[in-house]
Scaffold this motif. Sequence first.
Motif, PDB file in Angstrom:
ATOM      1  N   GLY A  42       0.837  -1.190   0.000  1.00  0.00           N
ATOM      2  CA  GLY A  42       0.000   0.000   0.000  1.00  0.00           C
ATOM      3  C   GLY A  42       0.867   1.233   0.000  1.00  0.00           C
ATOM      4  N   GLU A  43       0.263   2.370  -0.298  1.00  0.00           N
ATOM      5  CA  GLU A  43       1.025   3.609  -0.333  1.00  0.00           C
ATOM      6  C   GLU A  43       1.577   3.951   1.054  1.00  0.00           C
ATOM      7  N   ALA A  44       2.631   4.745   1.073  1.00  0.00           N
ATOM      8  CA  ALA A  44       3.186   5.201   2.348  1.00  0.00           C
ATOM      9  C   ALA A  44       2.116   5.962   3.121  1.00  0.00           C
ATOM     10  N   GLY A  45       2.003   5.632   4.401  1.00  0.00           N
ATOM     11  CA  GLY A  45       1.071   6.377   5.244  1.00  0.00           C
ATOM     12  C   GLY A  45      -0.275   5.741   5.448  1.00  0.00           C
ATOM     13  N   VAL A  46      -0.484   4.533   4.901  1.00  0.00           N
ATOM     14  CA  VAL A  46      -1.802   3.910   5.074  1.00  0.00           C
ATOM     15  C   VAL A  46      -1.891   3.087   6.360  1.00  0.00           C
ATOM     16  N   GLY A  47      -0.765   2.888   7.044  1.00  0.00           N
ATOM     17  CA  GLY A  47      -0.827   2.195   8.332  1.00  0.00           C
ATOM     18  C   GLY A  47      -0.284   0.783   8.319  1.00  0.00           C
ATOM     19  N   LYS A  48       0.583   0.451   7.381  1.00  0.00           N
ATOM     20  CA  LYS A  48       1.102  -0.921   7.302  1.00  0.00           C
ATOM     21  C   LYS A  48       1.988  -1.246   8.511  1.00  0.00           C
ATOM     22  N   THR A  49       2.908  -0.354   8.820  1.00  0.00           N
ATOM     23  CA  THR A  49       3.810  -0.596   9.944  1.00  0.00           C
ATOM     24  C   THR A  49       3.043  -0.701  11.257  1.00  0.00           C
ATOM     25  N   GLU A  50       1.978   0.084  11.367  1.00  0.00           N
ATOM     26  CA  GLU A  50       1.189   0.074  12.603  1.00  0.00           C
ATOM     27  C   GLU A  50       0.541  -1.284  12.840  1.00  0.00           C
ATOM     28  N   VAL A  51       0.298  -2.052  11.764  1.00  0.00           N
ATOM     29  CA  VAL A  51      -0.282  -3.387  11.931  1.00  0.00           C
ATOM     30  C   VAL A  51       0.636  -4.247  12.802  1.00  0.00           C
ATOM     31  N   ARG A 227      -6.975  14.220  -0.211  1.00  0.00           N
ATOM     32  CA  ARG A 227      -6.318  13.150  -0.972  1.00  0.00           C
ATOM     33  C   ARG A 227      -6.789  13.108  -2.422  1.00  0.00           C
ATOM     34  N   LYS A 228      -7.865  13.815  -2.716  1.00  0.00           N
ATOM     35  CA  LYS A 228      -8.314  13.910  -4.106  1.00  0.00           C
ATOM     36  C   LYS A 228      -7.609  15.039  -4.846  1.00  0.00           C
ATOM     37  N   GLN A 229      -6.915  15.918  -4.104  1.00  0.00           N
ATOM     38  CA  GLN A 229      -6.230  17.049  -4.726  1.00  0.00           C
ATOM     39  C   GLN A 229      -4.945  16.567  -5.414  1.00  0.00           C
ATOM     40  N   ASP A 230      -4.412  17.411  -6.252  1.00  0.00           N
ATOM     41  CA  ASP A 230      -3.188  17.087  -6.982  1.00  0.00           C
ATOM     42  C   ASP A 230      -1.979  17.416  -6.108  1.00  0.00           C
ATOM     43  N   LEU A 231      -1.701  16.523  -5.147  1.00  0.00           N
ATOM     44  CA  LEU A 231      -0.596  16.740  -4.217  1.00  0.00           C
ATOM     45  C   LEU A 231       0.546  15.781  -4.544  1.00  0.00           C
ATOM     46  N   SER A 232       1.774  16.250  -4.330  1.00  0.00           N
ATOM     47  CA  SER A 232       2.923  15.375  -4.594  1.00  0.00           C
ATOM     48  C   SER A 232       3.116  14.361  -3.475  1.00  0.00           C
ATOM     49  N   LYS A 233       2.719  14.691  -2.244  1.00  0.00           N
ATOM     50  CA  LYS A 233       2.816  13.777  -1.102  1.00  0.00           C
ATOM     51  C   LYS A 233       1.433  13.653  -0.475  1.00  0.00           C
ATOM     52  N   THR A 234       0.754  12.575  -0.799  1.00  0.00           N
ATOM     53  CA  THR A 234      -0.580  12.375  -0.231  1.00  0.00           C
ATOM     54  C   THR A 234      -0.470  12.141   1.270  1.00  0.00           C
ATOM     55  N   PRO A 235      -1.170  12.915   2.082  1.00  0.00           N
ATOM     56  CA  PRO A 235      -1.042  12.736   3.530  1.00  0.00           C
ATOM     57  C   PRO A 235      -1.611  11.400   3.998  1.00  0.00           C
ATOM     58  N   GLY A 236      -0.897  10.770   4.932  1.00  0.00           N
ATOM     59  CA  GLY A 236      -1.313   9.477   5.449  1.00  0.00           C
ATOM     60  C   GLY A 236      -2.045   9.591   6.777  1.00  0.00           C
ATOM     61  N   VAL A 237      -2.281   8.435   7.380  1.00  0.00           N
ATOM     62  CA  VAL A 237      -3.021   8.397   8.638  1.00  0.00           C
ATOM     63  C   VAL A 237      -2.224   9.058   9.759  1.00  0.00           C
ATOM     64  N   ALA A 238      -0.907   8.875   9.735  1.00  0.00           N
ATOM     65  CA  ALA A 238      -0.087   9.503  10.783  1.00  0.00           C
ATOM     66  C   ALA A 238      -0.232  11.027  10.741  1.00  0.00           C
ATOM     67  N   GLU A 239      -0.310  11.584   9.536  1.00  0.00           N
ATOM     68  CA  GLU A 239      -0.494  13.033   9.418  1.00  0.00           C
ATOM     69  C   GLU A 239      -1.871  13.450   9.929  1.00  0.00           C
TER      70      GLU A 239
END
Length: 292
Positions: A42-51, A227-239
Amino acid sequence: MSIADRTRIAERLADVGYIADAGLATALTLMDMLKRPLLLEGEAGVGKTEVAKALAAIHGAELIRLQCYEGLDRADALYEWNYQRQLLAIKAREGADPDTVEAHIFSEDYLLERPLLAAIRRTQAPVLLIDEIDRADEEFEAFLLELLSDFQVSIPELGTVRAVAIPRVVLTSNGTRELSDALRRRCLYHAIDFPDVDREARILLARTPGIDTALALQIARLMGEMRKQDLSKTPGVAETLDWAAALVGLGVSRLDADREAVFETLACVLKTREDRSRLTREVSDRLIGKVA
């Protein structure tokens, strides 16, 4: 496996602040049932490490983490010898039988265990997190196969070391390169997406002290719009969690009631100059209007 098993592990994860969807709860249940590693993509910031952290918490297990990077090798991941102590031992045994000295300096007394060796030598099964495996070289990925399939490793001087207790192994990948079929065959698989509004609001309620349901829902909706905006770094759950903590700390109870605070705290979620310039005050106000 029954629905009750899946529900039970989802409830236990929720107790430690991790809100899992049904697919992840099923994968984790199968992981325990089949004693197989779990590959999370999954993309960075979706919570994989937190699992992995949540798994360690619910099982009362030690979390052992191997952070992967380009150039990672066996010495960093598995073991290395304490060369300084070995040299001192050789010097202290000058004149002794060379074979005896060699056997002595390549014994457990001089072995420095790294994360992989530590994980299979624990008497209580730990959670082994192999984080961002896609950053490691393909050679290192191939080296992992013995561990992932048989829970054992080979050390030339000591022989085969088998797991004392089978660790729960979680691998994460952000998809920066394609992983081998051999690695995928040895793992269960689950893809994690950014949470929907309901799940992200539940995460905020579980992890942010002092937040109420209305504000959690507004923040979750606004993150969905961002997250629908044209951003270069989509903010994740940690943000999201950082931002919620900042807003609560500033006494914000509704986003539409304190638009200035919302705009001024976007530093919590936007991490590049370009993204900060794209999300202007006008855009911020428009998005708040959509979620209020």
